[in-house]
Design an enzyme around this catalytic site. Structure first.
Site, PDB file in Angstrom:
ATOM      1  N   GLU A   1       0.905  -1.311   0.010  1.00  0.00           N
ATOM      2  CA  GLU A   1      -0.041  -0.040   0.034  1.00  0.00           C
ATOM      3  C   GLU A   1       0.882   1.342  -0.130  1.00  0.00           C
ATOM      4  O   GLU A   1       0.445   2.139  -0.403  1.00  0.00           O
ATOM      5  CB  GLU A   1      -1.086  -0.023   1.231  1.00  0.00           C
ATOM      6  CG  GLU A   1      -1.997  -1.162   1.476  1.00  0.00           C
ATOM      7  CD  GLU A   1      -1.833  -2.620   1.493  1.00  0.00           C
ATOM      8  OE1 GLU A   1      -0.378  -2.506   1.966  1.00  0.00           O
ATOM      9  OE2 GLU A   1      -2.429  -3.448   1.500  1.00  0.00           O
TER      10      GLU A   1
ATOM     11  N   PHE B   1     -11.084  -8.073  14.116  1.00  0.00           N
ATOM     12  CA  PHE B   1     -10.275  -8.270  13.110  1.00  0.00           C
ATOM     13  C   PHE B   1     -10.103  -7.188  12.078  1.00  0.00           C
ATOM     14  O   PHE B   1     -10.648  -6.879  11.421  1.00  0.00           O
ATOM     15  CB  PHE B   1     -10.323  -9.732  12.441  1.00  0.00           C
ATOM     16  CG  PHE B   1      -9.477 -10.011  11.524  1.00  0.00           C
ATOM     17  CD1 PHE B   1      -8.189 -10.498  11.796  1.00  0.00           C
ATOM     18  CD2 PHE B   1      -9.509 -10.098  10.204  1.00  0.00           C
ATOM     19  CE1 PHE B   1      -7.155 -10.893  11.100  1.00  0.00           C
ATOM     20  CE2 PHE B   1      -8.420 -10.611   9.171  1.00  0.00           C
ATOM     21  CZ  PHE B   1      -7.239 -10.748   9.735  1.00  0.00           C
ATOM     22  N   GLN B   2      -8.629  -7.049  11.964  1.00  0.00           N
ATOM     23  CA  GLN B   2      -8.253  -5.743  11.245  1.00  0.00           C
ATOM     24  C   GLN B   2      -8.628  -4.523  11.312  1.00  0.00           C
ATOM     25  O   GLN B   2      -8.779  -3.610  10.529  1.00  0.00           O
ATOM     26  CB  GLN B   2      -8.127  -6.319   9.610  1.00  0.00           C
ATOM     27  CG  GLN B   2      -7.084  -7.491   9.448  1.00  0.00           C
ATOM     28  CD  GLN B   2      -6.949  -7.585   8.051  1.00  0.00           C
ATOM     29  OE1 GLN B   2      -7.868  -7.264   7.209  1.00  0.00           O
ATOM     30  NE2 GLN B   2      -5.874  -8.038   7.570  1.00  0.00           N
TER      31      GLN B   2
ATOM     32  N   LYS C   1     -17.636  -1.633   6.316  1.00  0.00           N
ATOM     33  CA  LYS C   1     -18.255  -2.646   5.432  1.00  0.00           C
ATOM     34  C   LYS C   1     -19.711  -2.937   4.938  1.00  0.00           C
ATOM     35  O   LYS C   1     -20.296  -2.787   4.043  1.00  0.00           O
ATOM     36  CB  LYS C   1     -17.789  -4.090   5.764  1.00  0.00           C
ATOM     37  CG  LYS C   1     -17.618  -4.867   4.706  1.00  0.00           C
ATOM     38  CD  LYS C   1     -16.702  -6.296   5.242  1.00  0.00           C
ATOM     39  CE  LYS C   1     -16.560  -7.431   4.214  1.00  0.00           C
ATOM     40  NZ  LYS C   1     -15.950  -8.561   4.450  1.00  0.00           N
TER      41      LYS C   1
ATOM     42  N   MET D   1      23.788   9.888   1.600  1.00  0.00           N
ATOM     43  CA  MET D   1      23.859  11.170   2.275  1.00  0.00           C
ATOM     44  C   MET D   1      24.271  11.174   4.028  1.00  0.00           C
ATOM     45  O   MET D   1      24.737  12.046   4.348  1.00  0.00           O
ATOM     46  CB  MET D   1      22.471  11.674   2.173  1.00  0.00           C
ATOM     47  CG  MET D   1      22.178  13.124   2.532  1.00  0.00           C
ATOM     48  SD  MET D   1      23.208  14.202   1.947  1.00  0.00           S
ATOM     49  CE  MET D   1      22.355  14.908   0.327  1.00  0.00           C
TER      50      MET D   1
HETATM   51  C1  LIG Z   1      12.318   6.084   5.090  1.00  0.00           C
HETATM   52  C2  LIG Z   1      13.775   6.848   5.363  1.00  0.00           C
HETATM   53  N1  LIG Z   1      14.453   6.358   6.398  1.00  0.00           N
HETATM   54  C3  LIG Z   1      15.558   6.968   6.499  1.00  0.00           C
HETATM   55  C4  LIG Z   1      15.843   8.258   5.900  1.00  0.00           C
HETATM   56  C5  LIG Z   1      17.523   8.986   6.335  1.00  0.00           C
HETATM   57  N2  LIG Z   1      18.265   9.080   5.127  1.00  0.00           N
HETATM   58  C6  LIG Z   1      18.306  10.148   4.405  1.00  0.00           C
HETATM   59  S1  LIG Z   1      19.370   9.913   2.956  1.00  0.00           S
HETATM   60  C7  LIG Z   1      19.646   8.442   3.282  1.00  0.00           C
HETATM   61  C8  LIG Z   1      20.434   7.803   2.653  1.00  0.00           C
HETATM   62  C9  LIG Z   1      20.163   7.425   1.458  1.00  0.00           C
HETATM   63  O1  LIG Z   1      20.936   6.387   0.993  1.00  0.00           O
HETATM   64  P1  LIG Z   1      20.718   5.866  -0.896  1.00  0.00           P
HETATM   65  O2  LIG Z   1      19.370   5.620  -1.041  1.00  0.00           O
HETATM   66  O3  LIG Z   1      21.829   4.768  -1.206  1.00  0.00           O
HETATM   67  O4  LIG Z   1      21.025   7.045  -1.588  1.00  0.00           O
HETATM   68  P2  LIG Z   1      22.412   7.992  -1.648  1.00  0.00           P
HETATM   69  O5  LIG Z   1      22.342   9.157  -0.773  1.00  0.00           O
HETATM   70  O6  LIG Z   1      23.580   7.063  -1.465  1.00  0.00           O
HETATM   71  O7  LIG Z   1      22.431   8.615  -2.987  1.00  0.00           O
HETATM   72  C10 LIG Z   1      19.098   8.071   4.583  1.00  0.00           C
HETATM   73  C11 LIG Z   1      19.130   6.600   5.218  1.00  0.00           C
HETATM   74  C12 LIG Z   1      15.122   8.724   5.041  1.00  0.00           C
HETATM   75  N3  LIG Z   1      15.121   9.977   4.376  1.00  0.00           N
HETATM   76  N4  LIG Z   1      13.914   8.146   4.769  1.00  0.00           N
END
Ligand SMILES: Cc1ncc(C[n+]2csc(CCOP(=O)(O)OP(=O)(O)O)c2C)c(N)n1
Lengths: 585, 209
Positions: free
Chosen positions: A74, A136-137, A186, A500
Site C-alpha cells: 500500500e 479483526f483488522q 463494510k 547522504m
Molecule cells: C524512510 C527513510 N529512512 C531513513 C532516511 C534517512 N536518510 C536520508 S538519505 C539516506 C541515505 C540514502 O541512501 P541511498 O538511498 O543509497 O542514496 P544516496 O544518498 O547514497 O544517494 C538516509 C538513510 C530517510 N530519508 N527516509
C-alpha cells in the site's frame, strides 16, 4: 434567468431539482465507483483485503471505466498515487483495506500532506457495529491519519457516500491541495440505498480554499519591488500547483528579477531560463544562498520557507523586506516575518502584480549571481560533471542523461545524495517534470512514484533516479511494473553506501561510519527476475551508449551505475548555519 | 542594569500571557481531535478547553485557554482556521473577554452545621448551596480563577472533601456575535471585521461579579 423562471412555476423547478436524475438502488460500493467515474478518475492504485472486498467486487464490473493498478504494497500504492497527481495535476486515488492496509498508507499521507499533493484515499473498515471492539483488522484509521490528512471522514451509512466523496475531491484539489482519506465501513459498502445521482462539490460553508486577494497588498508589494535595487524572487511548488507557470514567467520577465527555485518548484520555468539563477537550500546553488542575505527585497512565491531552504532563521535575509505570495494564510509569518503579505492564489495575484511593476532589467545584480555561479562551476560543478577520476560520478550520469532527454523527461528522484545531484543538474524544460519527496524526504518514494508518474503522463518519458538504499525500500514495485507493462526507466546510482548519511558522518561525526555501509543484491538479476531488462556499468566509456540503449528500449529498463563511493554533495549549508555560510567544499 | 535593558527591549511578542481562543466550527466528529493536535504537536498544554453550542444554530464554539506569547497564539489560530470545518478563530487577552469558571465544593454538612462561620464565608464568596444532604453539602461558585481558588483555601481547614472546576467560558467584549458574521464570513476574508460593541464594552463592570 428571471424570464425562464416565469415560464415555469417555482414549485415545478423545486420538484425537478429534487427529482433524481436516475433514481436507482445502488450499493455504497457502486455509489463510490459512480462518483469516481463522474470525477473523471481514470486510474486507481490499490490493494484489496477483507474490509474493502465489497468495493473490489463492484470494481470487477467497472473495468472499462476505471483502470485499477494492483501494487505490491500500500505504501507503493500511495506513492504511485502521488506520482500520478504530480504529473497529471489531477487527484490521485488510492484504495486500501482496513488495519494493516490502511496503516501502510501513513508514510504516503504524511508525504502528500507536507508536499501538498491532492489525493483521495479510500480505506475499508470493519462493520460499524464492530467499531471499537478490536475486531479483526480494525485500527482507528481516522485518528491515526488525522495529523497527516487535510481532511478525513468515516462513512458508516451508504447514504452519505455521494456527498462525502464529492467533498473529498473538492477538498483534496482546491486551495492548497492535500491528501484526504475516507474510511468506509463494510456495512456501508454493501448497503443498498436510493441513489439520487452525484453532484460534485464546489462549496463548503466552513472552508475557504482561497483567501480573497487584497489589492492594497498587491499595490504595496509592487511599490516595494519598483523601488528595489536588488530584488530576488524565490519560488516554490505553489506556482506549479496554481498552474501559474506562465503568469510567473511573465512577472519575472517584466520585472527582470533573478529567480531561484525550491526543490519542489523546479521546472516551473525551464531550468535554462536566463532569469533562473538556480536552486535554493542546503544543497542549492552558491549564489542564490549567499545573495539571499544581500537582496533588498525578497519576493517569495508559493513557497513556505522550509528550514532546508532558510538555514538558520535568525540570520536569514534580515536585511531584506519580504513580500510573500501564498494561498495558505497560515504560511504568512509562520517562519519568516513578512513585510507585505499577498494572500491569494498566485494565478490571480501574479498578473495583478505584473501589471503594477515597472519593466526593468537588473543586469549588474544578475551578474552577481553569474559570478557566484562561475565560482561554483570552477570549484564544484566542473569536476562533478566532468570528472577525471576512474569512477563515475552521479553528476556526470545526469549530464549525459540531459543530452538524451533534452530536458523533456519527467525526473523522479528518491532521497539522498542522488536526489540532490539530480535536482541540481537535471535539465527541465517543462513544468511537472520534477517529482521528488521534498518535505518528508521519504526514501522508497521514487520507484512507486515513477510508476504513478507514468500513468499520469503516458506520453512522456519517466526516469527514476534512485540510490541503492532507497531502491531496496520499495523494490517490490518491480512486480507492478512487470504486471502492468508500464514503461519506467530506472537508474540506480550505486555508491554502496547510504550516501547522504555517510556524508554527514564524514563531515560532522569525524568519519565514524555507523551503519551506512549497505550491501545490495544483483539489481540487474533482480530486474531480470521480473522480466525487466537491465545493465550494470562502471565504465565511463560505456555510459552514453548504455543510457541511449535504455532510452531506446521499449518498456522498462533498469540501469545500475556504480559510482564513486565517497563523493560528497556540495555546496552545502551545514545545519544550524546561515545561508550565507554555505560551503563549497 | 543590563538585565533591565534586556527587559525593556523585550517586546510584547516575547511575553507569555493567558489568551482566550474562540473557535466557531461545524459540529463534526473528530474535529476536537484535529484541533487538539495542533496544540499537542507543539507541546502546548491547554489551561482550559470548553466546547458548547454557539449563538448560531448548529455551529459549535470552542473556548480554549493557553498561556503563550501572542506570536505563537496567532500562528496557532491560523493553523486552526485552516481546518476544513472551522469557520472562524479569534484570540483575546483576558481584558478583552468576559469570562467565568464554575466550581463545585463538597464539604461535610456536620462541619458546616457546627461552624456558622463557614456559611458566612461562603456567602461572602458568592457561593450557594446546590445540594444539602445529611452527610455532605455541595456549594457552587462562579467567577474568575482567583475567586474559585480563594474558596479552596478558605474551605481547606474545614475538610474540603471534593473540588472540581469547569472549563472557562468566555464572551468576547467587542463581538457582535456570529449570526451577523456568518453572512460576512461566507463572502469575506477574515481579519478586518471586528465591530465594536459599545454596550458590552461599557457593560464591563455590570458583568463582573
Ligand atoms: C524512510 C527513510 N529512512 C531513513 C532516511 C534517512 N536518510 C536520508 S538519505 C539516506 C541515505 C540514502 O541512501 P541511498 O538511498 O543509497 O542514496 P544516496 O544518498 O547514497 O544517494 C538516509 C538513510 C530517510 N530519508 N527516509
Amino acid at each position: 434567468m428571471e424570464a425562464v423562471q416565469e415560464t415555469t412555476s417555482t414549485k415545478d423547478i423545486a420538484e425537478i431539482a429534487k427529482e433524481p436524475v436516475e433514481a436507482k438502488e445502488l450499493t455504497g460500493s457502486e455509489a463510490l465507483l459512480e462518483a469516481l467515474v463522474i470525477e473523471g478518475v481514470d486510474t486507481i492504485f490499490g490493494y484489496p483485503g477483507g474490509a474493502i472486498m465489497p468495493i473490489y467486487d463492484a470494481l470487477f464490473d467497472y473495468g472499462d471505466k476505471l483502470n485499477h493498478i494492483l501494487v505490491r504494497h500500500e505504501q507503493g500504492g500511495i506513492h504511485a498515487g502521488q506520482g500520478y497527481a504530480r504529473t497529471s495535476g489531477k487527484v490521485g486515488v488510492v484504495f486500501a483495506t482496513s488495519g494493516p492496509g490502511a496503516t501502510n498508507l501513513v508514510t504516503g499521507l504524511a508525504d502528500a500532506q507536507i508536499d501538498s499533493t491532492p489525493l483521495v484515499c479510500i480505506t475499508g473498515q470493519v462493520f460499524a457495529h464492530l467499531l471499537g471492539t478490536d475486531a479483526f483488522q480494525e485500527t482507528d484509521v481516522i485518528n491515526i491519519t488525522t495529523p497527516v490528512t487535510k481532511w478525513n471522514y468515516q462513512v458508516t451509512d451508504a447514504n452519505e457516500i455521494p456527498e462525502v466523496i464529492a467533498k473529498a475531491f473538492y477538498i483534496a484539489r482546491s486551495g492548497r491541495p492535500g491528501p484526504v482519506l475516507v474510511d468506509i465501513t463494510k456495512n456501508a459498502q454493501v448497503q443498498k440505498f436510493n441513489y439520487k445521482g452525484y453532484t460534485p462539490c464546489n462549496h463548503i460553508r466552513s472552508y475557504r480554499p482561497k483567501p480573497i486577494v487584497r489589492a492594497k497588498y498587491v499595490q504595496q508589494a509592487a511599490e516595494l519591488i519598483n523601488q528595489a535595487k536588488k530584488p530576488f524572487v524565490i519560488w516554490g511548488q505553489g506556482v506549479i500547483l496554481g498552474g501559474a507557470e506562465q503568469e510567473f514567467k511573465t512577472f519575472i520577465e517584466k520585472s527582470g528579477i533573478p529567480s531561484a527555485w525550491t526543490i519542489l518548484g523546479a521546472g516551473a520555468i525551464p531550468t535554462d531560463h536566463p532569469l533562473s539563477v538556480g536552486m535554493l537550500g542546503m544543497h542549492g546553488n552558491y549564489g542564490p544562498n549567499v545573495l539571499t542575505n544581500e537582496c533588498d527585497v525578497l519576493i517569495a512565491i508559493g513557497m513556505r520557507f522550509d528550514d532546508r531552504v532558510t538555514g538558520r532563521l535568525d540570520k536569514y535575509a534580515k536585511q531584506a523586506k519580504v513580500v510573500h505570495l501564498d494561498i495558505d494564510p497560515a504560511e504568512i509569518d509562520k517562519n519568516v516575518k513578512t513585510t507585505v503579505p499577498v494572500w491569494g492564489d498566485c494565478k490571480e495575484t501574479l498578473p495583478m502584480l505584473t501589471e503594477l511593476v515597472e519593466q526593468k532589467t537588473h543586469t549588474e545584480w544578475l551578474n552577481k549571481f553569474h559570478d557566484y555561479m562561475q565560482q561554483e562551476v570552477d570549484t564544484v560543478i566542473h569536476t562533478e560533471l566532468n570528472p577525471t577520476t576512474p569512477e563515475l560520478t552521479m553528476g556526470e550520469v545526469i549530464r549525459e542523461l540531459n543530452e538524451l532527454t533534452h530536458g523533456d523527461a519527467v525526473i523522479v528522484t528518491d532521497v539522498g545524495q542522488h536526489q540532490m545531484v539530480a535536482c541540481r543538474y537535471a535539465q527541465l524544460n517543462k513544468t511537472r517534470s520534477n517529482i521528488t519527496s521534498g518535505g518528508l524526504g521519504t526514501m522508497g518514494f521514487a520507484l512507486p512514484a515513477a510508476i504513478g508518474a507514468k500513468f499520469g503522463a503516458k506520453d512522456r518519458d519517466v526516469i527514476a533516479i534512485i540510490g541503492d538504499g532507497g531502491f531496496q525500500m520499495t523494490l517490490q514495485e518491480l512486480g507492478t511494473i512487470m504486471q502492468t507493462g508500464i514503461d519506467v526507466k530506472i537508474i540506480i546510482l550505486n555508491n554502496h553506501f547510504l550516501g547522504m548519511v555517510r556524508q554527514w558522518q564524514e563531515l560532522f561525526n569525524r568519519r565514524r561510519y555507523s551503519f551506512v555501509d549497505i550491501d545490495s543484491p544483483d539489481f540487474v538479476k533482480l530486474a531480470s527476475a521480473y522480466g525487466i531488462p537491465g545493465k550494470l556499468i562502471a565504465d565511463r566509456a560505456e555510459l552514453p551508449a548504455v543510457l541511449k540503449e535504455m532510452m531506446d528500449t521499449k518498456g522498462s529498463f533498469l540501469l545500475e551505475v556504480s559510482v564513486t563511493k565517497e563523493n560528497n554533495v556540495f555546496p552545502m549549508v551545514p545545519q544550524g548555519c546561515s545561508v550565507a555560510e554555505i560551503r563549497l567544499k | 542594569m543590563a538585565e533591565e535593558l534586556n527587559l525593556l527591549k523585550m517586546s510584547n511578542q516575547d511575553i507569555k500571557e493567558e489568551f482566550n481562543i474562540t473557535v466557531y466550527t461545524e459540529n463534526q466528529i473528530g474535529l476536537l481531535n484535529r484541533i487538539a493536535i495542533i496544540f499537542t504537536r507543539r507541546k502546548i498544554n491547554f489551561d482550559s478547553l470548553n466546547t458548547s453550542p454557539s449563538e448560531v444554530d448548529r455551529i459549535h464554539r470552542f473556548n480554549i485557554v493557553i498561556t503563550e506569547t501572542e506570536d505563537v497564539v496567532r500562528k496557532l489560530c491560523r493553523q486552526i482556521e485552516k481546518q476544513v470545518e472551522v469557520l472562524k478563530v479569534y484570540y483575546h487577552t483576558n481584558e478583552d473577554v468576559i469570562w467565568q469558571e464554575m466550581a463545585l465544593y463538597k464539604v461535610s454538612t456536620d462541619v458546616i452545621a457546627e461552624k456558622v462561620s463557614v456559611e458566612r464565608l461562603l456567602r461572602e464568596n458568592g457561593a450557594r448551596a446546590v445540594v444539602i444532604r445529611k452527610d455532605y453539602t455541595v456549594f457552587e461558585t462562579t467567577g474568575h480563577r482567583e475567586e474559585t481558588d480563594n474558596l479552596i483555601s478558605i474551605l481547606q481547614p474545614y475538610g474540603l472533601i471534593e473540588f472540581v472546576r469547569s472549563a472557562r467560558v468566555a464572551i468576547i467584549k467587542d463581538s457582535e456575535g456570529f449570526n451577523a458574521k456568518l453572512r460576512e464570513f461566507e463572502r469575506l476574508e477574515p481579519g478586518e471585521d471586528v465591530i465594536e460593541n459599545e454596550f458590552l464594552n461599557d457593560g464591563d463592570k455590570v458583568f463582573t461579579m
